[in-house]
Every structure is written in C-alpha cells, then in structure tokens.
Design a protein around this motif. Structure first.
Motif, PDB file in Angstrom:
ATOM      1  N   ILE A 179       0.839  -1.193   0.000  1.00  0.00           N
ATOM      2  CA  ILE A 179       0.000   0.000   0.000  1.00  0.00           C
ATOM      3  C   ILE A 179       0.880   1.252   0.000  1.00  0.00           C
ATOM      4  CG2 ILE A 179      -1.602   1.383   1.391  1.00  0.00           C
ATOM      5  CD1 ILE A 179      -2.875  -1.264   2.300  1.00  0.00           C
ATOM      6  N   SER A 206       2.253   1.846  -3.370  1.00  0.00           N
ATOM      7  CA  SER A 206       1.291   1.859  -4.469  1.00  0.00           C
ATOM      8  C   SER A 206       1.177   3.226  -5.124  1.00  0.00           C
ATOM      9  CB  SER A 206      -0.087   1.413  -3.973  1.00  0.00           C
ATOM     10  OG  SER A 206      -0.584   2.323  -3.010  1.00  0.00           O
ATOM     11  N   SER A 207       1.608   4.247  -4.425  1.00  0.00           N
ATOM     12  CA  SER A 207       1.563   5.601  -4.979  1.00  0.00           C
ATOM     13  C   SER A 207       2.900   6.290  -4.717  1.00  0.00           C
ATOM     14  CB  SER A 207       0.423   6.404  -4.337  1.00  0.00           C
ATOM     15  OG  SER A 207       0.395   7.715  -4.842  1.00  0.00           O
ATOM     16  N   ILE A 222      -0.160   7.954   0.882  1.00  0.00           N
ATOM     17  CA  ILE A 222      -1.528   7.463   1.100  1.00  0.00           C
ATOM     18  C   ILE A 222      -1.941   7.782   2.537  1.00  0.00           C
ATOM     19  CG2 ILE A 222      -3.028   5.446   1.223  1.00  0.00           C
ATOM     20  CD1 ILE A 222      -2.332   6.125  -1.601  1.00  0.00           C
ATOM     21  N   LEU A 264      -7.771   5.438   3.297  1.00  0.00           N
ATOM     22  CA  LEU A 264      -8.044   4.154   2.653  1.00  0.00           C
ATOM     23  C   LEU A 264      -9.429   3.662   3.041  1.00  0.00           C
ATOM     24  CD1 LEU A 264      -4.860   2.019   3.425  1.00  0.00           C
ATOM     25  CD2 LEU A 264      -5.633   2.648   1.134  1.00  0.00           C
ATOM     26  N   GLN A 309      -8.155   8.111  -0.921  1.00  0.00           N
ATOM     27  CA  GLN A 309      -7.112   8.040  -1.944  1.00  0.00           C
ATOM     28  C   GLN A 309      -7.015   6.661  -2.573  1.00  0.00           C
ATOM     29  OE1 GLN A 309      -4.286   9.861   1.002  1.00  0.00           O
ATOM     30  NE2 GLN A 309      -3.344  10.635  -0.872  1.00  0.00           N
ATOM     31  N   GLY A 310      -7.508   5.656  -1.889  1.00  0.00           N
ATOM     32  CA  GLY A 310      -7.430   4.311  -2.439  1.00  0.00           C
ATOM     33  C   GLY A 310      -8.378   3.353  -1.755  1.00  0.00           C
ATOM     34  N   LYS A 342     -10.015   4.836  -6.686  1.00  0.00           N
ATOM     35  CA  LYS A 342      -8.763   4.183  -7.090  1.00  0.00           C
ATOM     36  C   LYS A 342      -8.606   2.862  -6.359  1.00  0.00           C
ATOM     37  CE  LYS A 342      -3.753   4.862  -7.449  1.00  0.00           C
ATOM     38  NZ  LYS A 342      -2.610   5.749  -7.129  1.00  0.00           N
ATOM     39  N   LEU A 385      -6.501   0.088  -5.234  1.00  0.00           N
ATOM     40  CA  LEU A 385      -5.069  -0.148  -5.057  1.00  0.00           C
ATOM     41  C   LEU A 385      -4.698  -1.613  -5.231  1.00  0.00           C
ATOM     42  CD1 LEU A 385      -4.319   2.099  -1.945  1.00  0.00           C
ATOM     43  CD2 LEU A 385      -4.021   2.660  -4.361  1.00  0.00           C
ATOM     44  N   THR A 439      -1.722  -6.172  -6.786  1.00  0.00           N
ATOM     45  CA  THR A 439      -2.017  -4.840  -7.287  1.00  0.00           C
ATOM     46  C   THR A 439      -3.011  -4.935  -8.426  1.00  0.00           C
ATOM     47  OG1 THR A 439      -0.116  -4.987  -8.753  1.00  0.00           O
ATOM     48  CG2 THR A 439       0.191  -3.896  -6.643  1.00  0.00           C
ATOM     49  N   ASN A 440      -3.738  -3.853  -8.616  1.00  0.00           N
ATOM     50  CA  ASN A 440      -4.760  -3.812  -9.651  1.00  0.00           C
ATOM     51  C   ASN A 440      -4.144  -3.801 -11.048  1.00  0.00           C
ATOM     52  OD1 ASN A 440      -7.224  -3.435 -10.931  1.00  0.00           O
ATOM     53  ND2 ASN A 440      -7.014  -1.193 -10.809  1.00  0.00           N
TER      54      ASN A 440
END
Length: 234
Positions: free
Chosen positions: A39, A42-43, A48, A51, A182-183, A211, A213, A233-234
C-alpha cells in the motif's frame, strides 16, 4: 457462570480477529505487514493517508482485514484512525470491545466533537471511531458536506484514516466513500467470491473515480495451520 464464559469467548474472538496485535510473529501477521508495504509503495507521487476496505458481499473478511491493517500501520508509528463506516451492520466496536452509543453518525449530525467521539485503544497510535447509532439515511449521510468537513478535520489529527465499509454490491455507501479516499482495498474470499461479482464490484468502484489499489485474497488454505493472505495490485 454463563457471563464468564461469554466474556472469555469475546476475548478469544477479539484475539483471533486481531492476530496482528495478539500474535505479531505469526505468518498471517507477516502477510498483513506485506500488504502494508505494498500500500505504501502503491503511490509514488503522494503519501496514502486515506483508505477504505470493502468486499463484494458479506462474510468475506473485510472487517478482520481492516482491523489488522490498522494495527500494523499503527505498529509502524503512524497515528491511525479506524472508522466503522458500515452504518447498517457495524461490527468494529465488537472487535475492539467498545460501546456504540456515539460514533461517526454522532459527529456528522453535530451531536459530539470528533475528539470526544474517538476512542484510544491499548495499541499505541491506534484510535477507533465506531459507527454510532444507525441512521435512517446512511448513503446521504456519507455523501454529505458534513462528511467532507469531517475528513478534512480527521486528516489534520491523524496520519492515516482507514474506513471499514459495507459490501459494494449491497449498497452504494462504498462507492461514495471511494470518492473521498485516496485508495480502496478489495477483500476477496477464496472459494466464495464469484468471478462475476468480483468484476461487477471492480466496475462499480472504478466508475466513480475511486482508485482500486489492490485485492486481498482471504481464506486461501495452504496447510492445516492456518490461512494465507495475498495482496495483488490492480
């Protein structure tokens, strides 16, 4: 005698659900820490700080996943606020042995200040906000201006906010929160979640600019000792 038995059962249930707290060296706890790491990475452009954890349907382990993720983030040193945003069937207060007389709904309807409603847990850096009394209009409340104002204030007080939300296919609440966070993390139960339901859930989450994640595969058996949790992950 019955009361004592019930108390012991509740304590055991709590320890079983919050394995990252009560058995931090277990393989499952290590998997939660792996999810935490993924996580965080992830960005790359922004930290992040909000969530939500959801699922396609009920009984897939989203609340257990939410609680343990909150614990491992708090163990890392972040001040974490875990919010029960399931305003229809809340369970977080059971997991953390709290009352649910006041909570998120109380704050959103200006009955109590956020600082008064939040509960400090015995896990350092972890705070919990129960759902509060069940309202007649959960979706409208979560999509209100009061909810936006609440998010702004909460982000000033805490490093990370994690929402436990209702299942996506049941109601629109998770989609509403997906726009605020954010996710999103989607919990899938091995052998239970149907492929069509999973695809529909992903479509609903991404259609509202949420989004996704990644996905947590829950209850995947690898041996007789326990369950395996996988984050993709997506």
């Amino acid at each position: 005698m019955v009361t004592g038995t019930n108390s012991k059962k509740k304590l055991l249930d709590s320890k079983r659900k919050l394995i990252a707290k009560y058995d931090p060296k277990s393989p499952i706890s290590e998997q939660y820490r792996t999810i935490r790491t993924n996580i965080l990475y992830s960005s790359v452009d922004e930290e992040i700080r909000s969530l939500m954890v959801t699922s396609s349907g009920p009984g897939e382990g989203k609340s257990t996943t939410t609680g343990n993720l909150a614990v491992v983030f708090a163990q890392q040193g972040k001040t974490v606020l875990l919010i029960d945003a399931d305003l229809r069937k809340p369970t977080v207060h059971y997991t953390f042995k709290l009352t649910n007389t006041t909570g998120l709904t109380s704050v959103l309807t200006n009955q109590i200040d956020i600082k008064e409603a939040v509960n400090k847990t015995d896990e350092e850096n972890l705070f919990v906000l129960p759902s509060g009394p069940i309202p007649p209009n959960p979706s409208e409340l979560l999509g209100s201006k009061a909810m936006h104002n609440f998010m702004e204030q909460a982000l000033e007080e805490f490093d990370l906010i994690i929402f436990d939300t209702p299942p996506v296919l049941a109601v629109t609440d998770a989609q509403i929160l997906g726009n605020l966070c954010q996710g999103s993390i989607l919990v899938v139960s091995s052998g239970k979640t149907e492929k069509d339901a999973l695809i529909k859930t992903k479509e609903l989450l991404t259609s509202t600019n949420g989004k996704l994640l990644g996905v947590v595969l829950n209850n995947k058996k690898i041996d007789k000792k326990g369950s395996y949790y996988y984050y993709g992950t997506n």
